[in-house]
Write a protein that holds these residues in place. Structure first.
Motif, PDB file in Angstrom:
ATOM      1  N   LEU A  51      -2.553   7.322  13.291  1.00  0.00           N
ATOM      2  CA  LEU A  51      -3.150   6.157  12.945  1.00  0.00           C
ATOM      3  C   LEU A  51      -2.578   5.029  14.125  1.00  0.00           C
ATOM      4  O   LEU A  51      -3.156   4.209  15.168  1.00  0.00           O
ATOM      5  CB  LEU A  51      -2.857   5.742  11.705  1.00  0.00           C
ATOM      6  CG  LEU A  51      -3.548   6.122  10.580  1.00  0.00           C
ATOM      7  CD1 LEU A  51      -3.049   5.821   9.353  1.00  0.00           C
ATOM      8  CD2 LEU A  51      -4.871   5.912  10.621  1.00  0.00           C
ATOM      9  N   ASN A  52      -1.088   5.114  14.466  1.00  0.00           N
ATOM     10  CA  ASN A  52      -0.783   4.333  15.648  1.00  0.00           C
ATOM     11  C   ASN A  52      -1.063   4.617  17.034  1.00  0.00           C
ATOM     12  O   ASN A  52      -1.225   3.746  17.719  1.00  0.00           O
ATOM     13  CB  ASN A  52       0.867   4.363  15.407  1.00  0.00           C
ATOM     14  CG  ASN A  52       1.337   3.418  14.211  1.00  0.00           C
ATOM     15  OD1 ASN A  52       0.807   2.519  13.625  1.00  0.00           O
ATOM     16  ND2 ASN A  52       2.745   3.502  13.822  1.00  0.00           N
ATOM     17  N   LEU A  75      -5.645   9.221  26.242  1.00  0.00           N
ATOM     18  CA  LEU A  75      -5.015  10.073  25.195  1.00  0.00           C
ATOM     19  C   LEU A  75      -5.167  11.768  25.743  1.00  0.00           C
ATOM     20  O   LEU A  75      -6.127  11.952  26.407  1.00  0.00           O
ATOM     21  CB  LEU A  75      -5.917  10.047  23.995  1.00  0.00           C
ATOM     22  CG  LEU A  75      -5.781   8.518  23.212  1.00  0.00           C
ATOM     23  CD1 LEU A  75      -6.703   8.640  21.752  1.00  0.00           C
ATOM     24  CD2 LEU A  75      -4.222   8.232  22.897  1.00  0.00           C
ATOM     25  N   ALA A  76      -4.295  12.332  25.189  1.00  0.00           N
ATOM     26  CA  ALA A  76      -4.148  13.930  25.471  1.00  0.00           C
ATOM     27  C   ALA A  76      -4.436  14.669  24.070  1.00  0.00           C
ATOM     28  O   ALA A  76      -5.121  15.727  24.215  1.00  0.00           O
ATOM     29  CB  ALA A  76      -2.884  14.188  25.830  1.00  0.00           C
ATOM     30  N   SER A  77      -4.485  13.921  22.903  1.00  0.00           N
ATOM     31  CA  SER A  77      -4.954  14.384  21.507  1.00  0.00           C
ATOM     32  C   SER A  77      -4.780  13.339  20.638  1.00  0.00           C
ATOM     33  O   SER A  77      -4.801  12.119  21.120  1.00  0.00           O
ATOM     34  CB  SER A  77      -4.142  15.594  21.181  1.00  0.00           C
ATOM     35  OG  SER A  77      -2.860  15.172  20.781  1.00  0.00           O
ATOM     36  N   ASP A  78      -5.243  13.449  19.382  1.00  0.00           N
ATOM     37  CA  ASP A  78      -5.220  12.400  18.272  1.00  0.00           C
ATOM     38  C   ASP A  78      -3.626  11.799  18.307  1.00  0.00           C
ATOM     39  O   ASP A  78      -3.833  10.527  17.851  1.00  0.00           O
ATOM     40  CB  ASP A  78      -5.481  12.822  16.959  1.00  0.00           C
ATOM     41  CG  ASP A  78      -6.976  12.979  16.784  1.00  0.00           C
ATOM     42  OD1 ASP A  78      -7.759  12.710  17.995  1.00  0.00           O
ATOM     43  OD2 ASP A  78      -7.429  13.739  15.915  1.00  0.00           O
ATOM     44  N   GLU A 234      -6.902   0.702   7.298  1.00  0.00           N
ATOM     45  CA  GLU A 234      -7.687  -0.306   7.348  1.00  0.00           C
ATOM     46  C   GLU A 234      -7.745  -1.055   8.579  1.00  0.00           C
ATOM     47  O   GLU A 234      -8.874  -1.388   9.064  1.00  0.00           O
ATOM     48  CB  GLU A 234      -7.354  -1.279   6.110  1.00  0.00           C
ATOM     49  CG  GLU A 234      -8.179  -2.529   5.998  1.00  0.00           C
ATOM     50  CD  GLU A 234      -9.905  -1.948   5.793  1.00  0.00           C
ATOM     51  OE1 GLU A 234     -10.460  -3.055   6.130  1.00  0.00           O
ATOM     52  OE2 GLU A 234      -9.948  -1.116   5.152  1.00  0.00           O
ATOM     53  N   VAL A 235      -6.416  -1.309   9.337  1.00  0.00           N
ATOM     54  CA  VAL A 235      -6.261  -1.613  10.612  1.00  0.00           C
ATOM     55  C   VAL A 235      -7.171  -1.084  11.601  1.00  0.00           C
ATOM     56  O   VAL A 235      -7.823  -1.264  12.350  1.00  0.00           O
ATOM     57  CB  VAL A 235      -5.035  -1.790  10.764  1.00  0.00           C
ATOM     58  CG1 VAL A 235      -4.963  -2.347  12.497  1.00  0.00           C
ATOM     59  CG2 VAL A 235      -4.256  -2.897  10.058  1.00  0.00           C
ATOM     60  N   LEU A 236      -6.966   0.480  11.579  1.00  0.00           N
ATOM     61  CA  LEU A 236      -7.709   1.349  12.535  1.00  0.00           C
ATOM     62  C   LEU A 236      -9.212   1.002  12.120  1.00  0.00           C
ATOM     63  O   LEU A 236      -9.990   0.990  13.243  1.00  0.00           O
ATOM     64  CB  LEU A 236      -7.296   2.571  12.333  1.00  0.00           C
ATOM     65  CG  LEU A 236      -8.212   3.678  13.367  1.00  0.00           C
ATOM     66  CD1 LEU A 236      -8.012   3.494  14.598  1.00  0.00           C
ATOM     67  CD2 LEU A 236      -7.648   5.162  13.091  1.00  0.00           C
ATOM     68  N   LYS A 237      -9.593   1.131  10.954  1.00  0.00           N
ATOM     69  CA  LYS A 237     -11.181   0.985  10.659  1.00  0.00           C
ATOM     70  C   LYS A 237     -11.772  -0.347  11.479  1.00  0.00           C
ATOM     71  O   LYS A 237     -12.650  -0.257  12.111  1.00  0.00           O
ATOM     72  CB  LYS A 237     -11.349   0.833   9.232  1.00  0.00           C
ATOM     73  CG  LYS A 237     -12.807   0.868   8.910  1.00  0.00           C
ATOM     74  CD  LYS A 237     -13.044   1.001   7.311  1.00  0.00           C
ATOM     75  CE  LYS A 237     -12.604  -0.222   6.708  1.00  0.00           C
ATOM     76  NZ  LYS A 237     -12.861  -0.011   5.301  1.00  0.00           N
ATOM     77  N   ARG A 238     -10.859  -1.512  11.143  1.00  0.00           N
ATOM     78  CA  ARG A 238     -11.303  -2.568  11.795  1.00  0.00           C
ATOM     79  C   ARG A 238     -11.527  -2.559  13.356  1.00  0.00           C
ATOM     80  O   ARG A 238     -12.337  -3.122  13.842  1.00  0.00           O
ATOM     81  CB  ARG A 238     -10.702  -3.899  11.215  1.00  0.00           C
ATOM     82  CG  ARG A 238     -10.756  -3.965   9.538  1.00  0.00           C
ATOM     83  CD  ARG A 238     -10.259  -5.473   9.074  1.00  0.00           C
ATOM     84  NE  ARG A 238     -10.214  -5.157   7.893  1.00  0.00           N
ATOM     85  CZ  ARG A 238      -9.636  -6.267   6.917  1.00  0.00           C
ATOM     86  NH1 ARG A 238      -9.603  -7.579   7.504  1.00  0.00           N
ATOM     87  NH2 ARG A 238      -9.510  -6.178   5.569  1.00  0.00           N
ATOM     88  N   VAL A 239     -10.177  -1.978  13.995  1.00  0.00           N
ATOM     89  CA  VAL A 239     -10.227  -2.055  15.298  1.00  0.00           C
ATOM     90  C   VAL A 239     -11.338  -1.222  15.852  1.00  0.00           C
ATOM     91  O   VAL A 239     -11.757  -1.457  16.893  1.00  0.00           O
ATOM     92  CB  VAL A 239      -8.909  -1.753  15.756  1.00  0.00           C
ATOM     93  CG1 VAL A 239      -8.662  -1.296  17.112  1.00  0.00           C
ATOM     94  CG2 VAL A 239      -7.694  -2.432  15.480  1.00  0.00           C
TER      95      VAL A 239
END
Length: 250
Positions: A51-52, A75-78, A234-239
């Protein structure tokens, strides 16, 4: 997926940094470790690293689009990020838009007071000393940066705030305060480094009037409020709704 990497160069509370095949780059792995109170409180939170990493990547790309120089390359992966190798300045730069936390504990300023222009605080990065608050005179005494570099640091930090505040506001999130780390690359360019995530930002949900429910950041862990990963999610979803998917760098 774990990308190919070289030796472990550094391990902090939330990330590991590895050598890359190109000497001017490093690979950063975001961990699931959660810490607070100078690592006196610890936990493992499943999915925190992903997430971060995903939040930070999108915000770095938005800042980059606004002309703000960062160490981020892709990014190299998730959970892995490719960044420029930088010499980190041993200062934590904190911008405060709303009074809360230590500012209210250490001063008579009331919780929730709007601070405009934002208050910029400098802390010396040293866990053994407890990351003490510094005055500009103490920064000069320590010789951490030159006076013109300190001015550049403040200008860059305020530019970051000028981009992030309206970005989050459009997502019904209030950017209360946040911590930045900066460094110099091999060419001597000052770059925003580290991460921008609910670990380093205080974010309040404008859709909630409850003083606890509105917290969507690391304070949920600090204060034992529960729902830490739900808040980060929730922060990720909005971003994600505002920022494009991050580029792949491998």
């Amino acid at each position: 997926m774990t990308p190919d990497h070289g030796d472990l160069l550094y391990e902090g509370k939330a990330k590991r940094v590895y050598a890359a095949s190109q000497p001017d780059r490093v690979l950063v792995e975001f961990k699931n470790d959660a810490t607070a109170f100078n690592a006196q409180k610890r936990a493992q939170l499943a999915d925190k690293g992903r997430l971060n990493c995903q939040i930070s990547a999108r915000l770095f790309e938005r800042l980059e689009a606004e002309g703000i120089p960062t160490h981020y390359l892709g990014l190299a992966s998730d959970t892995w990020m490719v960044v420029q190798r930088v010499a980190i300045i041993p200062l934590e730069v904190v911008l405060r838009n709303i009074a809360t936390g230590s500012l209210c504990r250490e001063t008579p300023i009331a919780e929730g007071t709007v601070i405009d222009p934002a208050l910029l605080d400098l802390y010396y990065k040293d866990d053994g000393l407890g990351d003490p608050l510094l005055s500009e005179a103490r920064v000069r005494l320590l010789g951490v940066v030159e006076p013109e570099q300190l001015s550049a640091i403040e200008q860059l930090a305020r530019r970051v705030n000028d981009v992030l505040q309206p970005l989050f506001a459009d997502l019904d999130l209030q950017l209360v305060d946040f911590k930045l780390e900066l460094g110099f690359n091999a060419a001597g360019q000052l770059l925003l480094a580290d991460e921008i995530s609910p670990d380093t930002c205080r974010l309040w949900d404008r859709r909630s009037s409850d003083a606890q429910d509105r917290i969507l950041d690391k304070d949920r862990f600090r204060q034992d409020l529960g729902g830490v990963m739900e808040a980060y999610g929730e922060v990720l979803k909005r971003v994600q709704a505002s920022c494009a998917d991050p580029r792949n760098c491998m």
